[in-house]
Each structure stands twice: as C-alpha cells, then as structure tokens.
Design a protein around this motif. Structure first.
Motif, PDB file in Angstrom:
ATOM      1  N   GLN A   9       0.825  -1.200   0.000  1.00  0.00           N
ATOM      2  CA  GLN A   9       0.000   0.000   0.000  1.00  0.00           C
ATOM      3  C   GLN A   9       0.858   1.248   0.000  1.00  0.00           C
ATOM      4  N   ASN A  67       0.092   5.639   0.301  1.00  0.00           N
ATOM      5  CA  ASN A  67      -0.933   6.441   0.960  1.00  0.00           C
ATOM      6  C   ASN A  67      -2.197   6.510   0.110  1.00  0.00           C
ATOM      7  N   GLU A  72      -3.473   4.021  -1.810  1.00  0.00           N
ATOM      8  CA  GLU A  72      -4.253   2.796  -1.608  1.00  0.00           C
ATOM      9  C   GLU A  72      -4.898   2.805  -0.224  1.00  0.00           C
ATOM     10  N   GLU A  73      -4.146   3.287   0.759  1.00  0.00           N
ATOM     11  CA  GLU A  73      -4.702   3.354   2.113  1.00  0.00           C
ATOM     12  C   GLU A  73      -5.922   4.273   2.128  1.00  0.00           C
ATOM     13  N   SER A  74      -5.783   5.445   1.486  1.00  0.00           N
ATOM     14  CA  SER A  74      -6.894   6.397   1.474  1.00  0.00           C
ATOM     15  C   SER A  74      -8.086   5.862   0.692  1.00  0.00           C
ATOM     16  N   ALA A  85      -8.828   2.752   0.035  1.00  0.00           N
ATOM     17  CA  ALA A  85      -9.402   1.574   0.681  1.00  0.00           C
ATOM     18  C   ALA A  85     -10.250   1.948   1.890  1.00  0.00           C
ATOM     19  N   THR A  86      -9.906   3.055   2.539  1.00  0.00           N
ATOM     20  CA  THR A  86     -10.635   3.435   3.752  1.00  0.00           C
ATOM     21  C   THR A  86     -11.673   4.526   3.495  1.00  0.00           C
ATOM     22  N   GLY A  87     -11.790   4.937   2.229  1.00  0.00           N
ATOM     23  CA  GLY A  87     -12.781   5.964   1.907  1.00  0.00           C
ATOM     24  C   GLY A  87     -12.419   7.342   2.439  1.00  0.00           C
ATOM     25  N   ALA A  88     -11.122   7.598   2.605  1.00  0.00           N
ATOM     26  CA  ALA A  88     -10.679   8.897   3.126  1.00  0.00           C
ATOM     27  C   ALA A  88     -11.042  10.019   2.165  1.00  0.00           C
ATOM     28  N   ARG A  95     -10.408   8.685  -7.115  1.00  0.00           N
ATOM     29  CA  ARG A  95     -11.404   8.002  -6.270  1.00  0.00           C
ATOM     30  C   ARG A  95     -12.668   7.694  -7.065  1.00  0.00           C
ATOM     31  N   LYS A 144     -10.701  -1.072  -5.029  1.00  0.00           N
ATOM     32  CA  LYS A 144     -10.510  -0.461  -3.700  1.00  0.00           C
ATOM     33  C   LYS A 144     -10.484  -1.553  -2.619  1.00  0.00           C
ATOM     34  N   ALA A 183      -7.318  -2.742   0.060  1.00  0.00           N
ATOM     35  CA  ALA A 183      -7.402  -2.922   1.511  1.00  0.00           C
ATOM     36  C   ALA A 183      -6.671  -4.177   1.966  1.00  0.00           C
TER      37      ALA A 183
END
Lengths: 294, 268
Positions: free
Chosen positions: B69, B71, B73-75, B77-80, B104, B112, B116
């Motif tokens: 990941q 940043n 992919e992290e964002s 995946a978490t819906g940031a 996005r 997505k 995660a």
C-alpha cells in the motif's frame, strides 16, 4: 512534572515519538532588531538566553548523532550575530540538513557567498529562512523596525545572487498574508525581487512575549485544559518530534524557552519523556497544526 | 501486523509511485523481464496524477506482481476524503485534491477492496541483507525521504528500529541512494508515474541485485509514449499543469515540499 501529576492537572500530554528536529537557540535572545511581535522578546539587550558556542553545539551534535536526529534548525535572536556561526553551520552540515532562521539584515554578498560554499560542500540541504512582515515598508517596518524592509530585501537579494533561494517567513501580523490572495501577492512580490522559485512559510502569531503588548495576550479560554489529544493530533504537534537547546539547557520546543517548566534537562537524553501541554502557546500549535519547522 | 517475508532473491525490479501511468508501467515490466529479474514489486501509489486509474491496477493484478500500500491505496481503501500525501502548501494540496477526487471516482469498488488487502510493508533478502520495502518510510506511510534531508545517523536509527539492513522506499518521486555501510542504507526507487523534475520526460525504476556479495543498485530510465499519456490526460480533463510535467519533465505542482537542493534542480 511527571505524567501522573500532569494527568491529574487536566492538560493533555505530548509524548516524544522521536527526536527528529533539533533546534539551537544559537544567538540566545540577542537580536539586532526588536520586533514588536517577538514571542521571546528578543532585543540587543535581552540576555535571558546567551549565545551558544561552537563547543556547546558540538557537544549536543555528538548526542544527536547517536540519537539519529533527522534535521537541525538554528535561530535566535539573530544567528548571524554569533561570531562562530559559520563554523557551527559547517560542523552541523557534516551531520545533517540545516535551516537557519534569520532576519536577513546582516547578510551581505560575502556572507551569502560563504553560505553558498557551505551548502555546496555538504551532501545535505542548507536552508536560509528570512522573516519579513509585509509586501512593503508600510506593513513591515512598524513591526520589524524603521528601515528594515529595505535592509531585509538586501539580504534576500544577496542570497539570490549567490544562488541560494531563501524561504520567506511571514507572520499573520501581516494582515491577509495567510489568505489565498495574500499568498499569491507574496509569491508575485518575491518573483519581482529576483526569486524565480519563491518559497513561503506563513506563521500564526504566538501571543506571548512582546506580542502580548502589541496586539493581545491569550484569553483565559485559549488553553488545552480538559482537552484530549488524539494520536493524529499528537503526530502533528512539533513537540512530539523536537527539542530546543539554549545556553540554559534543553527545552521542549522553540516557543517556550521563557517558561522555566519547559526546560526538560541538560542533555537531549534527559528530555526523552512526555511534556504536559499546560501553556497557552500550546493552544496555538494544537489549533493551527503549525510547526516552527519549514 | 507481521511483515510478509518473500524470501531470498538474486535480482529484483522495484516500481515506485505509478500515478496511473499505465503506459510507463507496461514498458517497465517489459524492461525488467528483459533484465531477467526474479521478481518485480510495486511500492504503492498506483493511482493519482494520470488518467484511467483502473488500467494500472488491472495490469498489476493480472501480472501477480507483489504490491504494498501507498498512501493512495490506504486512502482509497478506507474511503478517506483526501490522499494524505503530506503536502503543507495550500496550492499543492489543491492540486492533490483534484488528483485524488478524480482517482477516487474512477477506481472500481473491487479494486478499492483489493487495495485494503495489501500489506503496508514487505521483507526479503538479497545477498543475505535484510531488505524492508515500504512506501514512505518504515515508520510512516507518507513520510518523505529526500536525498538531501535524510542524513546518515537518521538512516542508522531507522535500520536499527526496524531490524533491517536496507530500506527501499518511494513517495518522493525522486530516486536516490545513500549507504552507511556495505549493504546498509536507504534506496528511494523514484517514480514510474512522473518524470524526475530534470527536464526529461522519461521515468525511472530501480533494479537491486546481488553483486560481489553485496547489494548493488541500478536506476533504470524508462522511455514510453508520454505524448499519448498527455493526450489522454487532456481528454480526461486533468489539469494542464499535470500534462505539462508529463510533456516537459519539469514539476509544476507539489513543489513546496521539496528541500532546498531538490527544489533548486528543477525549473519551477
């Protein structure tokens, strides 16, 4: 003050995650200017903190090397009033990247050329940060002193001519500086004075020191008492990653050097512990997420 | 989470931020295969900046390339709400938001969900040296490790704290290496998605291999059809500033985060 009594005092506690940024109050509180918003009231006669010597800096650099410090900042007062500043910068640039916070008025062509040579000789970056408080003398000079606007620009131009691109620091004492229009105006102004890649840092006001008299002190509600710190908020606070060396010892951060309880020890190792955010300036860091680093 | 250890390798290709540049990714995979690598590994930030983010993800998933990941992919995946790139300047953040909102919207939900599942770090060995692969730094996914602000004592601390000999990262978009001893140090593999702010449109990846009992690093330039990417970015309505960077090799955005020396090397 230990963590236990801090908890009972109702203020949040900031851990030290890692000592990444080491500050040196290299000129103490001695300055050739007497800015009306200075949060540590620096002046030609303020000896609250004295100049650091090369030997002082070296001693802390050895400890910083062992601790894996990531970057070094030098401030004052006016760092270029310190007669050993070039030796200090040369020594530090062997160990890591360096930023110097200056008012710029002592930077002439020979100073700038010498700084460029120091920068070129290092594998790390040397950043010079120059403070100015407006786009013109009418906004800057009432804060930084009569005639300072032109003298500051002299320092900026000397650096630019030598091939160094300073970061220009502006406080919110310059009205509108932090707005999009203000930033655009500053970028245009900096291009007009010979900085084709303008770099800008806007700082909030810290309502301590001389600033208490200029505009206002903190109101009683401007405190972190009773507040809790989330891990994200803690990560943003500069005191979770920095310490400040002055002639009196090692302090938690560059802001609180006039607060006796912000002194955490004589060595860096002694300061590797949490700090209680009981000062009203802590409120500004928390609310704005700002850091003194660039 | 326990780091996944992929085991020993002789020669590997490391892909830094791809930023939806599926055209350079295709070229880099071909180049890496031609160099007989044992493995290719992608270090995160598959989306951002470029067009059609799913194309990059589909190439990565189809190829079975191990990935970690970033940043992005992290964002995603978490819906940031934003990319958590770590910029500090309002203009930089405004461009980063355009990039993130586009990515996005255009990234399939299934991708997505896959993001995660990716680990934040991977470990492997080359020549007996313990490599730790991460996106920004081992301690923070969006920490910028630049060449002129990552000093040797700090590198030693990271290596010691994270039980590694060599840290391999990306996130800055500029490739560099600093060794503190044989097989000890940091290698930033640069980026496949965006040129290295040097006035040339090519992008870069890195090959790490065992050589004379040590780990050697080669940065590999990748020429690709950047004019085609620029056309596709324009037709997707992405900012002209981004297109200019692809065409000219000079960064036009995300400049304020650069250290003094890296900034001075660029045009803007």
């Amino acid at each position: 003050m230990n963590a236990q009594s801090s908890a009972s005092s109702g203020f949040p506690i900031a851990p030290l995650f890692a000592l990444d940024t080491l500050w040196f109050q290299v000129a103490g509180t001695l300055c050739n200017l007497e800015c009306t918003h200075c949060f540590i009231s620096c002046s030609p006669t303020n000896h609250a903190h004295e100049m650091l010597t090369l030997a002082d800096v070296k001693r802390h650099l050895r400890e910083a090397e062992a601790l894996g410090v990531k970057e070094y900042y030098f401030t004052g007062g006016e760092p270029f009033m310190n007669h050993e500043i070039f030796e200090i910068l040369e020594e530090t640039l062997c160990q890591g990247p360096v930023s110097v916070l200056t008012n710029g008025v002592l930077i002439r062509a020979d100073t700038a050329a010498r700084l460029k040579r120091l920068s070129d000789a290092s594998e790390y970056s040397l950043d010079i940060r120059i403070s100015i408080d407006g786009w013109n003398a009418a906004t800057n000079d009432p804060i930084r002193g009569a005639g300072t606007f032109e003298r500051i620009l002299g320092g900026v131009r000397a650096l630019a001519s030598a091939g160094l691109n300073p970061v220009i620091t502006v406080t919110e004492a310059c009205e509108g500086a932090a707005t999009q229009d203000g930033r655009t105006r500053f970028f245009d102004f900096l291009r007009s004075i010979g900085l084709p890649q303008p770099r800008l840092k806007i700082m909030p006001l810290l309502r301590i020191g001389a600033e208490e008299q200029r505009l206002r002190a903190y109101e009683s509600w401007e405190t972190l008492k009773g507040r809790e710190l989330t891990p994200d908020e803690a990560g943003v606070l500069q005191c979770t990653g920095c310490r400040m060396v002055t002639s009196k010892g090692v302090y938690v951060c560059p802001i609180l050097i006039d607060a006796p309880d912000a002194k955490m020890g004589e060595t860096l190792g002694e300061t590797a512990r949490p700090f209680t955010l009981s000062h009203q300036a802590c409120f500004t860091c928390h609310e704005t997420g700002f850091s003194c680093r660039t | 989470m326990q780091d996944v250890n992929l085991g020993p390798f002789r020669r590997i290709a490391l892909f830094g931020g791809i930023y939806s540049n599926y055209l350079s990714l295709e070229r880099a995979i071909a180049l890496a295969k031609a160099k007989n690598v044992d493995a290719m590994i992608a270090l995160g930030d598959f989306g951002a900046f470029g067009p059609h983010p799913d194309r990059t993800v589909e190439i990565l998933r189809a190829s079975g390339i191990p990935t970690i990941q970033g940043n992005y992919e992290e964002s995603l995946a978490t819906g940031a709400e934003n990319c958590h790139c770590g910029y500090t300047d309002p203009r930089d953040n405004a461009f980063a938001q355009i990039s993130y909102d586009y990515t996005r919207e255009k990234t399939a939900a299934a991708h997505k969900a896959w993001m995660a599942t990716l680990p934040p770090q991977l470990r492997l060995t080359i020549a007996g040296k313990r490599l730790l692969l991460c996106h920004g730094s081992p301690r923070k996914i969006n920490e910028f490790l630049w060449e002129t602000t990552t000093p040797r004592p700090f590198i030693e601390k990271l290596l010691s704290d994270h039980a590694a000999d060599l840290i391999v990262c990306t996130h800055t978009g500029l490739q560099w290496q600093r060794f503190t001893g044989p097989g000890r140090g940091v290698v930033n593999v640069g980026a496949l998605g965006r040129p290295a702010n040097d006035g040339k449109p090519n992008v870069w990846f890195a090959i790490l291999e065992e050589r004379a009992g040590d780990v050697a690093v080669d940065f590999v330039p990748v020429d690709y059809d950047h004019a085609r990417l620029a056309r596709e970015m324009r037709s997707e309505g992405l900012p002209g500033e981004f297109v200019e960077t692809i065409e000219t090799g000079w960064w036009t955005t995300c400049l304020e985060i650069l250290p003094a020396k890296e900034r001075a090397r660029g045009r803007f």
